[in-house]
Design a protein around this motif. Structure first.
Motif, PDB file in Angstrom:
ATOM      1  N   UNK A   1     -26.776  45.626  15.336  1.00  0.00           N
ATOM      2  CA  UNK A   1     -26.870  46.238  16.669  1.00  0.00           C
ATOM      3  C   UNK A   1     -27.935  45.523  17.504  1.00  0.00           C
ATOM      4  N   UNK A   2     -28.113  44.249  17.229  1.00  0.00           N
ATOM      5  CA  UNK A   2     -29.067  43.441  17.987  1.00  0.00           C
ATOM      6  C   UNK A   2     -28.800  43.581  19.483  1.00  0.00           C
ATOM      7  N   UNK A   3     -29.852  43.845  20.239  1.00  0.00           N
ATOM      8  CA  UNK A   3     -29.711  43.992  21.685  1.00  0.00           C
ATOM      9  C   UNK A   3     -29.463  45.418  22.139  1.00  0.00           C
ATOM     10  N   UNK A   4     -29.409  46.364  21.210  1.00  0.00           N
ATOM     11  CA  UNK A   4     -29.192  47.773  21.582  1.00  0.00           C
ATOM     12  C   UNK A   4     -30.308  48.238  22.513  1.00  0.00           C
TER      13      UNK A   4
ATOM     14  N   UNK B   1     -35.348  61.910  18.609  1.00  0.00           N
ATOM     15  CA  UNK B   1     -33.990  61.949  18.050  1.00  0.00           C
ATOM     16  C   UNK B   1     -32.945  61.721  19.139  1.00  0.00           C
ATOM     17  N   UNK B   2     -33.256  62.133  20.356  1.00  0.00           N
ATOM     18  CA  UNK B   2     -32.348  61.860  21.462  1.00  0.00           C
ATOM     19  C   UNK B   2     -32.316  60.373  21.756  1.00  0.00           C
ATOM     20  N   UNK B   3     -33.480  59.741  21.775  1.00  0.00           N
ATOM     21  CA  UNK B   3     -33.574  58.304  22.050  1.00  0.00           C
ATOM     22  C   UNK B   3     -32.916  57.486  20.944  1.00  0.00           C
ATOM     23  N   UNK B   4     -33.074  57.914  19.705  1.00  0.00           N
ATOM     24  CA  UNK B   4     -32.513  57.184  18.572  1.00  0.00           C
ATOM     25  C   UNK B   4     -31.064  57.588  18.268  1.00  0.00           C
ATOM     26  N   UNK B   5     -30.548  58.540  19.015  1.00  0.00           N
ATOM     27  CA  UNK B   5     -29.180  59.042  18.823  1.00  0.00           C
ATOM     28  C   UNK B   5     -29.011  59.601  17.400  1.00  0.00           C
TER      29      UNK B   5
ATOM     30  N   UNK C   1     -36.095  51.723  20.689  1.00  0.00           N
ATOM     31  CA  UNK C   1     -36.938  50.536  20.761  1.00  0.00           C
ATOM     32  C   UNK C   1     -38.368  50.781  20.288  1.00  0.00           C
ATOM     33  N   UNK C   2     -38.863  52.004  20.453  1.00  0.00           N
ATOM     34  CA  UNK C   2     -40.264  52.251  20.103  1.00  0.00           C
ATOM     35  C   UNK C   2     -40.504  53.741  19.904  1.00  0.00           C
ATOM     36  N   UNK C   3     -41.713  54.073  19.533  1.00  0.00           N
ATOM     37  CA  UNK C   3     -42.112  55.460  19.341  1.00  0.00           C
ATOM     38  C   UNK C   3     -43.632  55.524  19.415  1.00  0.00           C
TER      39      UNK C   3
ATOM     40  N   UNK D   1     -36.686  43.687  13.022  1.00  0.00           N
ATOM     41  CA  UNK D   1     -37.170  42.392  12.537  1.00  0.00           C
ATOM     42  C   UNK D   1     -38.684  42.299  12.717  1.00  0.00           C
ATOM     43  N   UNK D   2     -39.322  41.242  12.213  1.00  0.00           N
ATOM     44  CA  UNK D   2     -40.785  41.139  12.296  1.00  0.00           C
ATOM     45  C   UNK D   2     -41.341  41.088  13.721  1.00  0.00           C
ATOM     46  N   UNK D   3     -40.484  40.868  14.710  1.00  0.00           N
ATOM     47  CA  UNK D   3     -40.925  40.883  16.111  1.00  0.00           C
ATOM     48  C   UNK D   3     -40.817  42.277  16.717  1.00  0.00           C
ATOM     49  N   UNK D   4     -40.390  43.252  15.915  1.00  0.00           N
ATOM     50  CA  UNK D   4     -40.293  44.624  16.395  1.00  0.00           C
ATOM     51  C   UNK D   4     -39.012  44.942  17.136  1.00  0.00           C
ATOM     52  N   UNK D   5     -38.012  44.072  16.995  1.00  0.00           N
ATOM     53  CA  UNK D   5     -36.739  44.286  17.695  1.00  0.00           C
ATOM     54  C   UNK D   5     -35.741  45.002  16.784  1.00  0.00           C
ATOM     55  N   UNK D   6     -35.064  46.006  17.312  1.00  0.00           N
ATOM     56  CA  UNK D   6     -34.043  46.710  16.558  1.00  0.00           C
ATOM     57  C   UNK D   6     -32.891  45.756  16.273  1.00  0.00           C
TER      58      UNK D   6
END
Length: 205
Positions: free
Chosen positions: A42-45, A147-151, A49-51, A177-182
């Motif tokens: 799901x790269x680019x979703x 949970x809303x943000x993460x679906x 993205x964060x919390x 990934x190690x850069x923090x990207x979903x």
């Protein structure tokens, strides 16, 4: 075909062959640079993205705290009878099978039952699997927003007594990934080898 025409034809043929060879090499390089994953890519979703949540030690944590490591984030609760302990046990095995790269993996456990999953309870629970695993304890409002943000789905299911309730919840893991990207959505039940392979691929990329 005279000698001059034959020579021109040979030059053109050689030129096109060279171009095709170069294109083939470049295409192969592009193909090889994109890893193949077992989990859903799901790269680019544009979600999850964060919390910003408090851990069991009382510190506020965000994705930036774990930069440089692959992160597997899971929603669950301590009194979960099967999915949660199975997932945490498998993640402990994944870390072990990564060998020297095990320290480059960070597992995060977000409780969907903050009323019962106190810091003391969460520290003991994480310690039963791996002391490096980080428990995150949201407030009810934070849990609803995250949970809303993460679906992610979760629902309280009443038991025979007020404190014997259970929690229905999504059972997949989010992998960064190690850069923090979903990057990945790992469904429950995929198994240890599949996760080990995916984490190795993310660490290499």
């Amino acid at each position: 075909m005279n000698k001059r025409q034959a020579l021109q034809w040979m030059v053109r043929t050689a030129t096109w062959a060279g171009v095709a060879a170069i294109a083939g090499v470049n295409l192969a390089a592009c193909t090889e640079s994109k890893p193949s994953f077992n989990a859903v890519d799901i790269t680019g979703a544009d979600y999850a993205k964060d919390f910003s949540l408090t851990d069991a030690e009382g510190r506020v944590r965000t994705m930036a705290d774990f930069k440089g490591r692959a992160v597997v984030l899971f929603f669950g609760y301590v009194q979960c009878p099967d999915v949660c302990p199975t997932t945490m046990s498998e993640m402990a095995q994944v870390k072990q099978q990564l060998g020297a790269d095990g320290d480059k993996l960070q597992v995060l456990f977000v409780t969907v039952d903050p009323a019962r999953d106190t810091p003391e309870v969460m520290k003991a629970y994480m310690g039963a699997f791996d002391p490096s695993f980080v428990a995150l304890i949201p407030t009810p409002d934070q849990l609803a927003a995250m949970t809303k943000d993460f679906k992610v789905y979760f629902k309280k299911v009443d038991g025979k007594t007020p404190t014997s309730y259970s929690m229905d919840h999504s059972a997949a893991s989010f992998v960064y990934d190690p850069q923090g990207r979903l990057r990945l959505y790992a469904r429950y039940g995929a198994g240890v080898p599949a996760m080990v392979s995916d984490i190795k691929a993310l660490l290499k990329s």
